[in-house]
Design an enzyme around this catalytic site. Structure first.
Site, mmCIF file in Angstrom:
data_model
loop_
_atom_site.group_PDB
_atom_site.id
_atom_site.type_symbol
_atom_site.label_atom_id
_atom_site.label_comp_id
_atom_site.label_asym_id
_atom_site.label_seq_id
_atom_site.Cartn_x
_atom_site.Cartn_y
_atom_site.Cartn_z
ATOM 1 N N ASN A 1 0.629 -1.220 0.048
ATOM 2 C CA ASN A 1 -0.045 -0.031 -0.090
ATOM 3 C C ASN A 1 0.686 1.419 0.124
ATOM 4 O OD1 ASN A 1 1.064 0.043 2.554
ATOM 5 N ND2 ASN A 1 -0.884 0.095 3.642
ATOM 6 N N PHE B 1 5.998 -9.839 4.277
ATOM 7 C CA PHE B 1 6.713 -8.543 5.105
ATOM 8 C C PHE B 1 5.984 -7.485 5.470
ATOM 9 C CE2 PHE B 1 9.247 -10.799 1.505
ATOM 10 C CZ PHE B 1 10.678 -10.818 1.942
ATOM 11 N N SER C 1 11.744 -11.144 13.769
ATOM 12 C CA SER C 1 13.018 -10.295 14.369
ATOM 13 C C SER C 1 13.569 -10.741 15.583
ATOM 14 C CB SER C 1 12.507 -9.030 14.530
ATOM 15 O OG SER C 1 13.136 -7.898 15.141
ATOM 16 N N TYR D 1 6.136 -2.636 18.711
ATOM 17 C CA TYR D 1 6.517 -3.253 17.711
ATOM 18 C C TYR D 1 6.704 -4.799 17.945
ATOM 19 C CZ TYR D 1 9.530 -4.795 13.970
ATOM 20 O OH TYR D 1 10.423 -5.459 12.950
ATOM 21 N N LYS E 1 5.326 -8.700 16.805
ATOM 22 C CA LYS E 1 5.962 -9.881 16.442
ATOM 23 C C LYS E 1 6.175 -11.243 17.125
ATOM 24 C CE LYS E 1 7.675 -7.978 12.500
ATOM 25 N NZ LYS E 1 7.018 -7.993 11.370
ATOM 26 N N ASN F 1 20.372 -7.695 12.240
ATOM 27 C CA ASN F 1 20.180 -6.396 11.730
ATOM 28 C C ASN F 1 20.415 -6.185 10.325
ATOM 29 O OD1 ASN F 1 20.384 -6.387 14.741
ATOM 30 N ND2 ASN F 1 20.755 -3.902 14.434
ATOM 31 N N ARG G 1 26.209 -5.600 17.589
ATOM 32 C CA ARG G 1 24.913 -6.225 16.847
ATOM 33 C C ARG G 1 25.375 -7.041 15.838
ATOM 34 N NH1 ARG G 1 23.158 -3.902 20.445
ATOM 35 N NH2 ARG G 1 21.109 -2.529 20.543
ATOM 36 N N ASP H 1 17.961 0.424 24.730
ATOM 37 C CA ASP H 1 19.013 -0.296 23.978
ATOM 38 C C ASP H 1 19.642 -1.534 25.053
ATOM 39 O OD1 ASP H 1 18.938 0.553 21.488
ATOM 40 O OD2 ASP H 1 21.032 1.676 21.614
HETATM 41 P P1 NAD Z 1 9.748 -1.671 4.817
HETATM 42 O O1 NAD Z 1 9.104 -0.713 5.599
HETATM 43 O O2 NAD Z 1 10.628 -1.278 3.934
HETATM 44 O O3 NAD Z 1 8.871 -2.600 4.191
HETATM 45 C C1 NAD Z 1 7.641 -3.074 4.896
HETATM 46 C C2 NAD Z 1 6.545 -2.806 3.617
HETATM 47 O O4 NAD Z 1 5.303 -3.125 4.053
HETATM 48 C C3 NAD Z 1 6.431 -1.362 3.085
HETATM 49 O O5 NAD Z 1 6.649 -1.321 1.879
HETATM 50 C C4 NAD Z 1 5.104 -0.703 3.360
HETATM 51 O O6 NAD Z 1 4.687 0.347 2.540
HETATM 52 C C5 NAD Z 1 4.303 -1.954 3.338
HETATM 53 N N1 NAD Z 1 3.022 -2.108 4.385
HETATM 54 C C6 NAD Z 1 3.139 -1.895 5.741
HETATM 55 N N2 NAD Z 1 1.979 -2.071 5.841
HETATM 56 C C7 NAD Z 1 1.020 -2.475 5.024
HETATM 57 C C8 NAD Z 1 -0.438 -2.744 4.805
HETATM 58 N N3 NAD Z 1 -1.349 -2.608 5.692
HETATM 59 N N4 NAD Z 1 -0.653 -3.237 3.423
HETATM 60 C C9 NAD Z 1 0.178 -3.378 2.403
HETATM 61 N N5 NAD Z 1 1.694 -3.019 2.644
HETATM 62 C C10 NAD Z 1 1.949 -2.671 3.937
HETATM 63 O O7 NAD Z 1 10.440 -2.695 6.005
HETATM 64 P P2 NAD Z 1 11.612 -3.582 5.731
HETATM 65 O O8 NAD Z 1 12.894 -3.458 6.485
HETATM 66 O O9 NAD Z 1 11.815 -3.976 4.397
HETATM 67 O O10 NAD Z 1 10.922 -4.893 6.736
HETATM 68 C C11 NAD Z 1 10.219 -5.917 6.153
HETATM 69 C C12 NAD Z 1 9.829 -6.803 7.511
HETATM 70 O O11 NAD Z 1 10.941 -7.173 8.184
HETATM 71 C C13 NAD Z 1 8.798 -6.314 8.212
HETATM 72 O O12 NAD Z 1 7.775 -6.957 8.718
HETATM 73 C C14 NAD Z 1 9.788 -5.847 9.459
HETATM 74 O O13 NAD Z 1 8.959 -5.771 10.816
HETATM 75 C C15 NAD Z 1 10.867 -6.942 9.514
HETATM 76 N N6 NAD Z 1 12.049 -6.581 9.987
HETATM 77 C C16 NAD Z 1 12.740 -5.645 9.863
HETATM 78 C C17 NAD Z 1 14.104 -5.509 10.202
HETATM 79 C C18 NAD Z 1 14.939 -4.420 9.657
HETATM 80 O O14 NAD Z 1 15.878 -3.828 10.610
HETATM 81 N N7 NAD Z 1 14.524 -3.799 8.562
HETATM 82 C C19 NAD Z 1 14.244 -6.367 11.222
HETATM 83 C C20 NAD Z 1 13.656 -7.427 11.835
HETATM 84 C C21 NAD Z 1 12.322 -7.631 11.250
HETATM 85 N N1 UDP Z 2 23.384 3.429 17.515
HETATM 86 C C1 UDP Z 2 23.959 4.654 17.607
HETATM 87 N N2 UDP Z 2 23.759 6.039 17.122
HETATM 88 C C2 UDP Z 2 22.485 6.084 16.016
HETATM 89 C C3 UDP Z 2 21.735 4.685 15.944
HETATM 90 C C4 UDP Z 2 22.398 3.724 16.545
HETATM 91 O O1 UDP Z 2 25.115 4.476 18.389
HETATM 92 O O2 UDP Z 2 22.436 7.074 15.656
HETATM 93 C C5 UDP Z 2 23.671 2.136 17.922
HETATM 94 C C6 UDP Z 2 22.502 1.673 18.863
HETATM 95 O O3 UDP Z 2 22.802 2.172 20.108
HETATM 96 C C7 UDP Z 2 22.888 0.176 18.735
HETATM 97 C C8 UDP Z 2 23.563 -0.074 17.425
HETATM 98 O O4 UDP Z 2 23.917 1.342 16.947
HETATM 99 O O5 UDP Z 2 24.101 -0.295 19.937
HETATM 100 C C9 UDP Z 2 22.615 -0.534 16.459
HETATM 101 O O6 UDP Z 2 21.301 0.192 16.411
HETATM 102 P P1 UDP Z 2 20.046 0.174 15.476
HETATM 103 O O7 UDP Z 2 18.944 1.067 15.694
HETATM 104 O O8 UDP Z 2 20.708 0.065 14.106
HETATM 105 O O9 UDP Z 2 19.656 -1.542 15.646
HETATM 106 P P2 UDP Z 2 19.054 -1.895 16.831
HETATM 107 O O10 UDP Z 2 19.594 -1.397 18.369
HETATM 108 O O11 UDP Z 2 17.474 -1.857 16.795
HETATM 109 O O12 UDP Z 2 19.454 -3.476 16.883
#
Ligand code: NAD
Ligand code: UDP
Length: 338
Positions: free
Chosen positions: A33, A81, A125, A149, A153, A179, A231, A295
């Site tokens: 969307n 996703f 996650s 959040y 999950k 990450n 991380r 954190d």
């Molecule tokens: P992203 O925001 O780039 O991708 C998520 C997509 O979902 C977006 O394109 C958004 O427009 C779409 N979306 C959200 N709600 C929607 C809805 N109701 N209907 C249709 N589309 C919708 O994020 P990402 O980093 O690519 O993450 C993808 C998945 O991985 C997510 O579920 C996120 O929670 C999970 N995840 C991400 C990370 C990270 O650090 N990026 C880490 C762990 C888990």
């Molecule tokens: N971090 C930082 N400065 C920033 C963003 C993140 O020092 O501007 C540190 C944060 O404290 C953590 C690591 O970088 O130790 C990874 O952070 P991120 O938010 O990328 O991932 P998450 O903490 O969600 O695993």
């Protein structure tokens, strides 16, 4: 060729996964969307792999239309996703997060049941692990989350587990990402967060390009090698490979499973900064700042189960992550609008 529905299909991780799926002979169908992404990514995917994936603009909460999509496109599996993913925002807007992520999953599962789609791969996650769990985390470690959040999950995993207990047709792969960073090596697609980045790598990228003056390092008094947070960074193309392996495992008829996708190797904030500087030749000014609320010192995967079950291990180095992230950032300083 199997039709695989990618909800959140134009998002950061899904778009990279779509490329690997196409390269491996699957037919990904992207559904989004655009709440946090742009359809402009689709021609870039086509430029990279020579095939334009189908794109459907739809909210996953619209169960009826979703069912219709699954039926008309003869979907074999869903990689789910779609979610809202900003931890801080989820504290401010819990209702929006529970609604989109949890009710959204229920809608996807209802549509799958109605359209008789039996396989789901879920984006989970590392945030699901409890603070009481000891890194490196094994999949059976206790779960608990300290943000709405994270809770979504934990709930999403629980819901799928419960339904799979009663529905013998449903099989799932739960993928706990650590990450994800980096970009496709072409520099054509990558991550472009809205506003000020919360995550470390996008922040470093924006300092390097001159959009931010300096990086705040949130704390240097943790019990880690250099006192800064550690991380388990995973290159987004390694993550894409993990999805394709997980999907292949499910489609072979193997039982449902939950795995970590990480490298098992800790990288501190300052190590990432130094690697980025070395690989790109850019200087990243930084200041030590107080710890960020919520954190933890270390987030680290035990990657053994993914290796044993799927033959998955990470191949790209921290230097690859930095080089690829920088290529994307340099070529597209304003994301898909540049
Ligand atoms: P992203 O925001 O780039 O991708 C998520 C997509 O979902 C977006 O394109 C958004 O427009 C779409 N979306 C959200 N709600 C929607 C809805 N109701 N209907 C249709 N589309 C919708 O994020 P990402 O980093 O690519 O993450 C993808 C998945 O991985 C997510 O579920 C996120 O929670 C999970 N995840 C991400 C990370 C990270 O650090 N990026 C880490 C762990 C888990
Ligand atoms: N971090 C930082 N400065 C920033 C963003 C993140 O020092 O501007 C540190 C944060 O404290 C953590 C690591 O970088 O130790 C990874 O952070 P991120 O938010 O990328 O991932 P998450 O903490 O969600 O695993």
């Amino acid at each position: 060729m199997q039709n695989i529905l990618l909800t959140g299909g134009t998002g950061y991780i899904a778009a990279h996964t779509a490329i690997t799926l196409i390269e491996q002979g699957h037919n990904p169908i992207l559904l989004d969307n655009f709440v946090n992404s742009s359809p402009k990514i689709v021609p870039r995917i086509a430029e990279i792999c020579g095939k334009t994936p189908s794109l459907i603009e739809l909210d996953i909460l619209d169960t009826q239309s979703l069912t219709q999509v699954m039926r008309t496109h003869n979907i074999h599996a869903v990689i789910h996703f779609a979610a809202l993913k900003a931890v801080g925002e989820s504290v401010a807007r819990p209702l929006a997060y529970y609604h989109n992520n949890v009710v959204g999953l229920l809608s996807v599962l209802n549509a799958m049941q109605a359209a008789k789609v039996a396989h789901i791969v879920l984006s989970s996650s590392a945030t699901v692990y409890s603070e009481d769990a000891k890194p490196p985390f094994v999949e059976d470690a206790p779960l608990a989350a300290n943000s709405p959040y994270g809770q979504t999950k934990v709930m999403m995993e629980r819901i799928i587990n419960d339904i799979a207990h009663t529905d013998p047709n449903l099989r799932f792969a739960m993928l706990r990402y650590f990450n994800p960073v980096g970009a496709h090596p072409s520099g054509l697609i990558g991550e472009h967060p809205n506003g000020i980045p919360n995550n470390l790598m996008p922040y470093i990228q924006q300092v390097a390009i001159g959009q931010r003056d300096y990086l705040s390092v949130w704390g240097n008094d943790y019990g880690t090698t250099d006192g800064t947070g550690e991380r388990d960074y995973i290159h987004v193309m390694d993550l894409a490979d993990g999805h394709v392996l997980a999907l292949a495992h499910l489609l072979k008829g193997e039982p449902s499973f939950t795995v970590n996708l990480g490298s098992g190797e800790p990288v501190s904030v300052l190590q990432l900064v130094r690697t980025f500087e070395m690989v790109t030749g850019q200087t990243i000014p930084y200041k030590i700042a107080p710890r960020r609320a919520g954190d933890v010192a270390v987030l680290l995967a035990n990657p053994q189960r993914a290796k044993d079950l799927l033959g998955f291990s990470t191949k790209r180095t921290t230097a690859d992550m930095c080089a690829d992230a920088w290529r994307w950032q340099k070529n597209n300083p304003n994301g898909f609008s540049s």
